[in-house]
Design an enzyme around this catalytic site. Structure first.
Site, PDB file in Angstrom:
ATOM      1  N   LYS A 201       4.391   0.585  10.173  1.00 11.35           N
ATOM      2  CA  LYS A 201       4.416   1.821   9.385  1.00 11.35           C
ATOM      3  C   LYS A 201       3.823   2.979  10.182  1.00 11.35           C
ATOM      4  O   LYS A 201       4.247   4.112  10.037  1.00 11.35           O
ATOM      5  CB  LYS A 201       3.623   1.630   8.075  1.00 11.35           C
ATOM      6  CG  LYS A 201       4.463   1.028   6.971  1.00 11.35           C
ATOM      7  CD  LYS A 201       3.859   1.311   5.599  1.00 11.35           C
ATOM      8  CE  LYS A 201       3.119   0.108   5.070  1.00 11.35           C
ATOM      9  NZ  LYS A 201       2.609   0.321   3.708  1.00 11.35           N
TER      10      LYS A 201
ATOM     11  N   GLU B 104       0.869  -1.167   0.000  1.00 18.09           N
ATOM     12  CA  GLU B 104       0.000   0.000   0.000  1.00 18.09           C
ATOM     13  C   GLU B 104       0.913   1.226   0.000  1.00 18.09           C
ATOM     14  O   GLU B 104       1.821   1.307   0.838  1.00 18.09           O
ATOM     15  CB  GLU B 104      -0.885   0.035   1.253  1.00 18.09           C
ATOM     16  CG  GLU B 104      -1.844   1.213   1.197  1.00 18.09           C
ATOM     17  CD  GLU B 104      -2.582   1.517   2.501  1.00 18.09           C
ATOM     18  OE1 GLU B 104      -2.243   0.922   3.544  1.00 18.09           O
ATOM     19  OE2 GLU B 104      -3.492   2.363   2.470  1.00 18.09           O
TER      20      GLU B 104
ATOM     21  N   ARG C 214       5.457 -12.327   9.676  1.00 18.34           N
ATOM     22  CA  ARG C 214       6.217 -11.137   9.333  1.00 18.34           C
ATOM     23  C   ARG C 214       7.502 -11.102  10.144  1.00 18.34           C
ATOM     24  O   ARG C 214       7.635 -11.790  11.151  1.00 18.34           O
ATOM     25  CB  ARG C 214       5.381  -9.891   9.608  1.00 18.34           C
ATOM     26  CG  ARG C 214       5.149  -9.673  11.096  1.00 18.34           C
ATOM     27  CD  ARG C 214       4.209  -8.501  11.379  1.00 18.34           C
ATOM     28  NE  ARG C 214       4.324  -7.460  10.391  1.00 18.34           N
ATOM     29  CZ  ARG C 214       3.282  -6.737   9.971  1.00 18.34           C
ATOM     30  NH1 ARG C 214       2.084  -6.956  10.453  1.00 18.34           N
ATOM     31  NH2 ARG C 214       3.450  -5.791   9.081  1.00 18.34           N
TER      32      ARG C 214
END
Length: 558
Positions: A270, A34, A260
């Site tokens: 983020k 994204e 992850r």
RNA sequence: UGGCCUGUGGUGUAAUGGUAACACAAGUGGUUUUGGUCCAUUCGUUUGAGGUUCGAGUCCUUACAGGCCAGCCA
């Protein structure tokens, strides 16, 4: 297909089986960022996985921007993401896509779902929807608008698209199961109204599809075979498949989740990285302390080190935190092979060779990298007055101190043996001069009488050295787990106040021609590179990439 | 007090029913014109309990621990 000399991770095993069974002829993966922030080292793991698969088994990896939320997404991020992937050494060829490319198709499919009686326009407010959703332990209840007629839904959805309603007035929901133990199946929202300018579709749309309604169908449109995502999307897989099964999609991708990356002494969220940037705790997304690709690139990390790291940590489904030292190991390993050895003194003290002729200077030969026989040699100016590191001298030295002390002899790297005769201090007791004598018969660093020295020091000639700003970096966070903060405390307080220290150093003259992204080893100290953002020929700035291992420092701590 | 997922040295990853391996970290020696590199060496019977099997880290049951989920974020 390359020879596989290593055991396969669970995803590679799935791919191997799918290829062997004939389910697929090639693997088509995708990396779907994204564009709402910069890529970080956790993304690098995903990039290596997604781009690595087709390299290993044949096929391709698409780059697809998941741009369904115009309020958070920007062109700056799209550009940085492309640059970062290229820097890592991966190539998407012509296969760059945007979820927004599929907005028309997605809209048609939403209409189709309405016509099939599988979706409806919701009038409840966001808060009411939450109340109706139930909880983790209690089922939800159905919305009063759930059983509108197809005609009414069609009309309302068209009017949503036409901009007749304000943000938040209505949403389109799938009609699935309000009692499902999986909250994602309790009539998930498909479309929401956002009168926002989109980086690519501009003002064409005022309704935007949600991730869940976008991702799987985008995968299907691109004929993705294996859609790899992180563990938090596990609960979304039934929904991902529900759309594929209820829509006339051209292919049926398979979603596979993996864990992850978590790294000690850093954060990978983020949201948190954005806050560090916005509150100016760091100097932008590319601050050399940031775990972003842009940050570690500016710091001097190499793509090879990151890829070797990604390869070593593997791919699985367990929650784990990797020791930052493992990443540093691969960095040192790569830098050791590549970095040119140079001399620089970061904390100088003057060394004067009393028996060296006052105005004499000579050139000594230095190898550029003992690990690389093709790296050649260079000439360095040597003279009577030198700088050496302050901590390379100790007035009262323990027996295991190999460096300089009064009456002790050491080697000046590439030059001569020197023996300390006496020192000079100022009023505060700080050493200002270290006086030595040198042995002219030890030029190039060896004695002719078989005499050995334990220590070798690096140095720069006072007369010839240049000044440079040197930035010393440490972990961005002071504690191993930045998330581990006391109740009521802010994680930002765990930022390491000493993560950046700027000092002035003396460098050998050849370094003024250093170029960014070329790593150097300041001998016996650390790896450095020119800072791409602030360094200029007249004011060179060097970033410390990573220190050398320091056995002596370790001994001293005991 | 719902559902799903995951438990192998300090850390991370292998072993695909058949001798628990590799890397990092830590320690100890050695080599060395970088106290770097390099070399050698030390450190776990796989979360607990029960079961299936000639044989279980692997399969089953259960307990415990950890992760994720109640955005009109992705």
């Amino acid at each position: 297909m390359e020879i596989l000399d290593k055991s396969l991770n669970f995803i590679e095993q799935i791919v191997t089986e799918d290829l062997a069974s004939g389910k697929h002829q090639e693997v088509i993966s995708r990396f779907p960022p994204e564009p709402n922030g910069y890529l970080h080292i956790g993304h690098a793991k995903s990039i290596c996985l997604n781009f690595g698969l087709p390299q290993k088994f044949g096929g391709r990896c698409n780059l697809r921007f998941d741009d369904t939320n115009p309020e958070k997404e920007e062109m700056e991020y799209i550009n940085s993401i492309k640059e970062d992937i290229k820097w890592l050494g991966f190539d998407w060829g012509d296969h760059i896509y945007y979820a927004s490319d599929y907005f028309d198709q997605l809209y048609d499919w939403a209409v189709l779902l309405i016509k099939d009686g599988k979706s409806y326009v919701e009038d409840l407010t966001a808060e009411q929807i939450r109340e109706y959703r139930g909880t983790l332990t209690e089922p939800g209840k159905e919305s009063p608008y759930r059983n509108r007629t197809i005609e009414e839904n069609l009309d309302l959805f068209t009017r949503m698209k036409n901009g007749e309603f304000k943000d938040g007035d209505r949403v389109l929901r799938a009609k699935i199961d309000m009692a499902s133990p999986n909250l994602n199946m309790r009539d998930p929202v498909l479309y929401r109204i956002k009168h926002a300018h989109h980086p690519r579709t501009a003002n064409k749309w005022c309704i935007y599809p949600m991730y869940d309604f976008t991702h799987g169908q985008s995968d299907a449109l691109e004929h993705i075979t294996h859609s790899i995502c992180t563990l938090e999307f596990e609960d979304h897989r039934p929904l991902y498949e529900w759309f594929l099964n209820n829509l006339p999609v051209p292919s049926k991708p398979r979603q596979i989740e993996f864990a992850r990356l978590n790294l000690s002494y850093t954060v990978m969220s983020k949201r948190m990285l954005l806050r560090l940037v916005q509150e100016k705790v760091v100097d932008g997304w590319d601050d050399p302390r940031m775990p972003t690709i842009a940050g570690i690139r500016r710091r001097g990390y190499t793509p090879e080190a990151i890829k070797a790291f990604a390869d070593r940590i593997g791919v699985n489904r367990m929650f784990s935190t990797i020791d930052f030292a493992l990443l540093e190991h691969f960095l040192r390993d790569d830098l050791n092979k590549k970095a040119l050895r140079v001399m620089a003194v970061l904390d100088p003290v003057k060394l004067i060779i009393d028996n060296y002729p006052d105005n004499q200077e000579e050139m000594v030969e230095a190898d550029n990298n003992p690990e690389d026989e093709n790296s050649g040699t260079r000439q360095i100016a040597f003279s009577k007055e030198l700088y050496i590191e302050r901590n390379d001298f100790m007035e009262f030295a323990p027996k295991d101190f190999f460096r300089l002390s009064i009456d002790k002899e050491v080697r000046l790297k590439h030059a001569y043996f020197v023996k300390c005769t006496h020192i000079v201090k100022d009023d505060t007791g700080t050493i200002t001069e270290i006086h030595c004598t040198y042995d002219p018969n030890t030029r190039s660093g060896n004695s002719t009488d078989g005499r050995k020295v334990k220590g070798t020091l690096h140095w720069v000639s006072v007369k010839h050295a240049k000044e440079a700003e040197v930035r010393l970096y440490d972990h961005l966070f002071a504690q191993e787990n930045p998330y581990d903060v006391a109740e009521g405390k802010d994680w930002i307080e765990t930022v390491n106040p000493n993560s950046l220290v700027k000092i002035k150093a003396y460098i050998e003259p050849s370094l003024t021609e250093a170029k960014p992204s070329v790593p150097y080893q300041f001998l016996r100290n650390a790896y450095f590179c020119v800072d791409s953002k602030y360094s200029t020929p007249s004011n060179p700035v060097f970033n410390r990439i990573i220190t050398l291992k320091d056995t002596w420092a370790k001994l001293q701590k005991k």
